[in-house]
Design a protein around this motif. Sequence first.
Motif, mmCIF file in Angstrom:
data_model
loop_
_atom_site.group_PDB
_atom_site.id
_atom_site.type_symbol
_atom_site.label_atom_id
_atom_site.label_comp_id
_atom_site.label_asym_id
_atom_site.label_seq_id
_atom_site.Cartn_x
_atom_site.Cartn_y
_atom_site.Cartn_z
ATOM 1 N N GLU A 3 -14.120 -10.477 -0.513
ATOM 2 C CA GLU A 3 -12.945 -10.104 0.273
ATOM 3 C C GLU A 3 -12.246 -8.933 -0.400
ATOM 4 O O GLU A 3 -12.202 -8.840 -1.632
ATOM 5 C CB GLU A 3 -11.977 -11.286 0.347
ATOM 6 N N LYS A 4 -11.663 -8.068 0.412
ATOM 7 C CA LYS A 4 -10.870 -6.972 -0.136
ATOM 8 C C LYS A 4 -9.552 -7.541 -0.650
ATOM 9 O O LYS A 4 -8.961 -8.406 -0.011
ATOM 10 C CB LYS A 4 -10.586 -5.945 0.958
ATOM 11 N N PRO A 5 -9.079 -7.046 -1.783
ATOM 12 C CA PRO A 5 -7.794 -7.538 -2.281
ATOM 13 C C PRO A 5 -6.674 -7.128 -1.322
ATOM 14 O O PRO A 5 -6.714 -6.050 -0.726
ATOM 15 C CB PRO A 5 -7.637 -6.845 -3.634
ATOM 16 N N ARG A 6 -5.712 -7.995 -1.155
ATOM 17 C CA ARG A 6 -4.579 -7.720 -0.276
ATOM 18 C C ARG A 6 -3.314 -7.983 -1.069
ATOM 19 O O ARG A 6 -3.110 -9.092 -1.567
ATOM 20 C CB ARG A 6 -4.653 -8.619 0.946
ATOM 21 N N SER A 70 -11.343 4.353 4.345
ATOM 22 C CA SER A 70 -10.885 3.990 3.009
ATOM 23 C C SER A 70 -10.067 2.711 3.128
ATOM 24 O O SER A 70 -9.793 2.232 4.236
ATOM 25 C CB SER A 70 -10.068 5.113 2.371
ATOM 26 N N TYR A 71 -9.675 2.175 1.991
ATOM 27 C CA TYR A 71 -8.933 0.931 1.988
ATOM 28 C C TYR A 71 -7.782 1.005 0.998
ATOM 29 O O TYR A 71 -7.941 1.498 -0.123
ATOM 30 C CB TYR A 71 -9.852 -0.236 1.602
ATOM 31 N N CYS A 72 -6.627 0.533 1.415
ATOM 32 C CA CYS A 72 -5.463 0.393 0.546
ATOM 33 C C CYS A 72 -5.074 -1.080 0.540
ATOM 34 O O CYS A 72 -4.872 -1.651 1.619
ATOM 35 C CB CYS A 72 -4.301 1.241 1.059
ATOM 36 N N PRO A 73 -4.951 -1.702 -0.614
ATOM 37 C CA PRO A 73 -4.619 -3.128 -0.631
ATOM 38 C C PRO A 73 -3.216 -3.432 -0.106
ATOM 39 O O PRO A 73 -2.918 -4.579 0.215
ATOM 40 C CB PRO A 73 -4.764 -3.516 -2.104
ATOM 41 N N ASP A 77 -7.109 -1.012 6.152
ATOM 42 C CA ASP A 77 -8.213 -0.070 6.345
ATOM 43 C C ASP A 77 -7.723 1.190 7.045
ATOM 44 O O ASP A 77 -7.016 1.106 8.062
ATOM 45 C CB ASP A 77 -9.318 -0.712 7.188
ATOM 46 N N TYR A 97 -3.823 4.077 9.959
ATOM 47 C CA TYR A 97 -4.082 2.639 9.811
ATOM 48 C C TYR A 97 -3.925 2.035 11.206
ATOM 49 O O TYR A 97 -2.806 1.918 11.698
ATOM 50 C CB TYR A 97 -3.094 2.001 8.827
ATOM 51 N N TYR A 101 -1.262 -3.736 7.596
ATOM 52 C CA TYR A 101 -0.725 -5.033 7.199
ATOM 53 C C TYR A 101 0.739 -5.145 7.634
ATOM 54 O O TYR A 101 1.425 -4.136 7.837
ATOM 55 C CB TYR A 101 -0.857 -5.226 5.695
#
Length: 126
Positions: A3-6, A70-73, A77, A97, A101
Amino acid sequence: MAEKPRLLPGPEHPITIKPSTDRVVVTVAGKVVADTRNALLLQEANYPPVRYLPLTDVDESLLSRSATSSYCPYKGDAGYYSIPVGGDKSVDAIWEYTAPYDAVAPIVNHVAFYPDRVDSIEVTPS
């Protein structure tokens, strides 16, 4: 796959989003790509503030969806757009985005521009 960190914004990594009525005009190759008085100013930790412009105030006919992501926690995404009239300089010039979130939900349907991948981002105080 892991899992991606959130992560949630907080005192160690604050994120604020404020509306701005300053006029923001983005140009590439002599064309106005965006013109708005409805930007959002996102301030994240100690990074420089970023203006997110409503996609409705961007000339989408000048954009081309990129395969880059790319991904930012803290935000989720990100997807990218290039601006073909700007040539190689304007590849992946814009990010968004599409499902941010909850902590940064206001930036949905908004995009941000890399200043070095466009010709100008003019900000005129209102």
